[in-house]
Design a protein around this motif. Structure first.
Motif, short mmCIF file in Angstrom:
data_model
loop_
_atom_site.label_atom_id
_atom_site.label_comp_id
_atom_site.label_asym_id
_atom_site.label_seq_id
_atom_site.Cartn_x
_atom_site.Cartn_y
_atom_site.Cartn_z
N TYR A 1 -17.09 10.13 23.18
CA TYR A 1 -16.56 8.80 22.84
C TYR A 1 -17.35 8.09 21.76
O TYR A 1 -16.85 7.16 21.13
N LEU A 2 -18.62 8.47 21.58
CA LEU A 2 -19.54 7.70 20.73
C LEU A 2 -20.17 8.58 19.65
O LEU A 2 -20.38 9.78 19.85
N THR A 3 -20.55 7.93 18.55
CA THR A 3 -21.14 8.64 17.42
C THR A 3 -22.60 9.03 17.68
O THR A 3 -23.06 10.07 17.21
N ASN A 4 -23.31 8.18 18.40
CA ASN A 4 -24.76 8.32 18.46
C ASN A 4 -25.25 8.08 19.88
O ASN A 4 -25.23 6.95 20.37
N VAL A 5 -25.68 9.15 20.54
CA VAL A 5 -26.17 9.04 21.92
C VAL A 5 -27.52 9.76 21.99
O VAL A 5 -27.60 10.96 21.74
N ARG A 6 -28.58 9.00 22.29
CA ARG A 6 -29.91 9.61 22.35
C ARG A 6 -30.50 9.49 23.73
O ARG A 6 -30.24 8.53 24.45
N VAL A 7 -31.34 10.46 24.09
CA VAL A 7 -32.09 10.44 25.35
C VAL A 7 -33.52 10.09 25.01
O VAL A 7 -34.20 10.84 24.31
N ILE A 8 -33.99 8.91 25.46
CA ILE A 8 -35.35 8.45 25.13
C ILE A 8 -35.96 7.86 26.40
O ILE A 8 -35.46 6.86 26.91
N PRO A 9 -37.04 8.45 26.92
CA PRO A 9 -37.70 7.85 28.09
C PRO A 9 -38.59 6.68 27.69
O PRO A 9 -38.85 6.47 26.52
N GLN A 10 -39.10 5.95 28.70
CA GLN A 10 -40.11 4.92 28.43
C GLN A 10 -41.36 5.62 27.88
O GLN A 10 -41.83 6.59 28.48
N THR A 11 -41.89 5.13 26.78
CA THR A 11 -43.04 5.80 26.15
C THR A 11 -44.34 5.02 26.27
O THR A 11 -45.42 5.58 26.09
N HIS A 12 -44.25 3.72 26.57
CA HIS A 12 -45.47 2.90 26.53
C HIS A 12 -46.45 3.26 27.64
O HIS A 12 -47.66 3.16 27.46
N LEU A 13 -45.91 3.74 28.79
CA LEU A 13 -46.80 4.03 29.92
C LEU A 13 -47.74 5.18 29.57
O LEU A 13 -48.93 5.15 29.87
N MET A 14 -47.22 6.21 28.90
CA MET A 14 -48.06 7.37 28.57
C MET A 14 -49.12 7.03 27.53
O MET A 14 -50.09 7.76 27.35
N VAL B 1 -28.40 4.65 24.34
CA VAL B 1 -29.63 5.33 24.73
C VAL B 1 -29.58 5.59 26.24
O VAL B 1 -29.41 4.65 27.03
N LEU B 2 -29.69 6.84 26.61
CA LEU B 2 -29.83 7.21 28.02
C LEU B 2 -31.32 7.27 28.32
O LEU B 2 -32.05 8.05 27.69
N GLN B 3 -31.79 6.41 29.21
CA GLN B 3 -33.22 6.29 29.49
C GLN B 3 -33.52 6.85 30.89
O GLN B 3 -33.25 6.17 31.89
N PRO B 4 -34.06 8.08 30.97
CA PRO B 4 -34.38 8.63 32.29
C PRO B 4 -35.35 7.71 33.02
O PRO B 4 -36.32 7.23 32.43
N VAL B 5 -35.07 7.45 34.28
CA VAL B 5 -35.88 6.49 35.03
C VAL B 5 -37.33 6.95 35.11
O VAL B 5 -37.62 8.15 35.22
N THR B 6 -38.25 5.99 35.03
CA THR B 6 -39.62 6.23 35.45
C THR B 6 -39.59 6.03 36.97
O THR B 6 -39.32 4.92 37.43
N PRO B 7 -39.76 7.11 37.76
CA PRO B 7 -39.40 7.05 39.18
C PRO B 7 -40.02 5.86 39.93
O PRO B 7 -41.20 5.58 39.80
N LYS B 8 -39.16 5.18 40.66
CA LYS B 8 -39.56 3.97 41.39
C LYS B 8 -38.44 3.57 42.34
O LYS B 8 -37.27 3.87 42.07
N GLY B 9 -38.79 2.91 43.43
CA GLY B 9 -37.79 2.31 44.32
C GLY B 9 -36.78 3.31 44.86
O GLY B 9 -35.61 2.97 45.04
N GLY B 10 -37.21 4.56 45.06
CA GLY B 10 -36.29 5.57 45.58
C GLY B 10 -35.43 6.21 44.50
O GLY B 10 -34.62 7.09 44.80
#
Ligand code: SAM
Ligand code: 2KA
Ligand code: SF4
Ligand code: MG
Length: 247
Positions: free
Chosen positions: A230-243, A202-211
């Protein structure tokens, strides 16, 4: 008696990764062995007290003194929350593997959720993971990129860690920022693939913080395709709980 320093305890929905939306009890232990510029839960390793939300969503926190023993924590949790409505218990932090002696005592007292223990970890302490892997059902392992920590990525430790974690359900999470490089993503994907190319990334785009700032859409899609070499399964999922206003 083994006692632990905690930050907080609450019931919420998992906001990150492939288990997003699953109801969990979060036990956030204090103290960490790493430093991520983007960290949303930095904190003192030995806080004088911790908070526990008595009614999920009500923010009716009670403050209790640290350290706390396993029996006391388990009885508080069972008193406030219904274990059987929870998918699992998330052990997070800080770095939960810094207090494995305590977890070995605590985990058996918290049986009764649907799926057991979900370990959220920075993936840098393979020998500590080995001590508790039999007690854990799911591992959420980070790979820590130098571009967002300023510290060299511990590739060898991450590799040994993933080999142990692969005994159980495991996925790997990488927080990506505008400073992430394709070379880092390639090396991480190669590492995961060398253990098992079916392990999800899982590639998790940062919730901007600390520069640390958000990567562009173009960067994200490029890194996903690099990893998919290289991998079978690669997903992009941001943090969802904040929203959702969830903890
Ligand atoms: C706070 S850490 C605690 C567990 C462990 N120390 C670790 O790093 O995995 C929980 C998760 O939150 C992620 N995280 C922390 N700050 C974040 C941010 N600003 N944006 C996105 N993810 C973040 C971490 O990368 C990690 O996957
Ligand atoms: N809702 C929710 N989901 C999460 N997933 C990972 C978290 C963490 O800080 O470990 C976290 C958290 O703090 N809250
Ligand atoms: S390893 Fe986890 S808790 Fe420690 S600084 Fe990084 S994100 Fe924060
Ligand atoms: Mg969090």
């Amino acid at each position: 008696m083994t006692r632990c320093h905690l930050q907080e305890v609450f019931s919420s929905v998992q906001g990150e990764g492939p288990y997003v939306g699953c109801r969990q009890i979060f036990i956030r232990l204090a103290g960490c062995n790493w430093h991520c510029n983007f960290c949303d839960t930095p904190g003192n390793a030995r806080p004088a007290s911790f908070s526990i939300e008595k009614s999920p969503g009500q923010r009716d926190f009670m403050n209790l003194t640290n350290p706390v023993n396993a029996e006391k924590l388990a009885s508080l949790i069972k008193g406030y929350y219904d274990l059987k409505t929870h998918h699992s218990i998330s052990l997070t932090g800080g770095e939960p593997l810094l207090q494995t002696d305590y977890l070995i005592k605590l985990i058996p007292l918290l049986a009764g959720t649907r799926q057991g223990i979900y370990l959220e970890t920075n993936g840098t302490l393979p020998d500590k993971l080995r001590e508790i892997i039999d007690l854990v059902a799911m591992v959420s392992m980070d790979i820590k990129l130098e571009s967002s920590t300023g510290t060299a990525t511990p590739w060898e430790l991450h590799h040994r860690f993933l080999q142990v974690a692969a005994q159980k359900k495991v996925y790997v999470k990488i927080v990506i920022t505008s400073a992430t490089s394709s070379a880092e993503i390639k090396k991480a994907a190669e590492l995961i693939s060398s253990v098992n190319p079916a392990i999800e990334l899982v590639l998790q785009p940062v919730t901007p913080k600390g520069g640390c700032g958000l990567p562009t859409a173009e960067q994200v899609l490029h890194w996903q395709s690099v990893a998919l070499d290289y991998l079978t399964n690669v997903r992009v999922i941001p943090q969802t709980h904040l929203m959702l206003g969830q903890l």
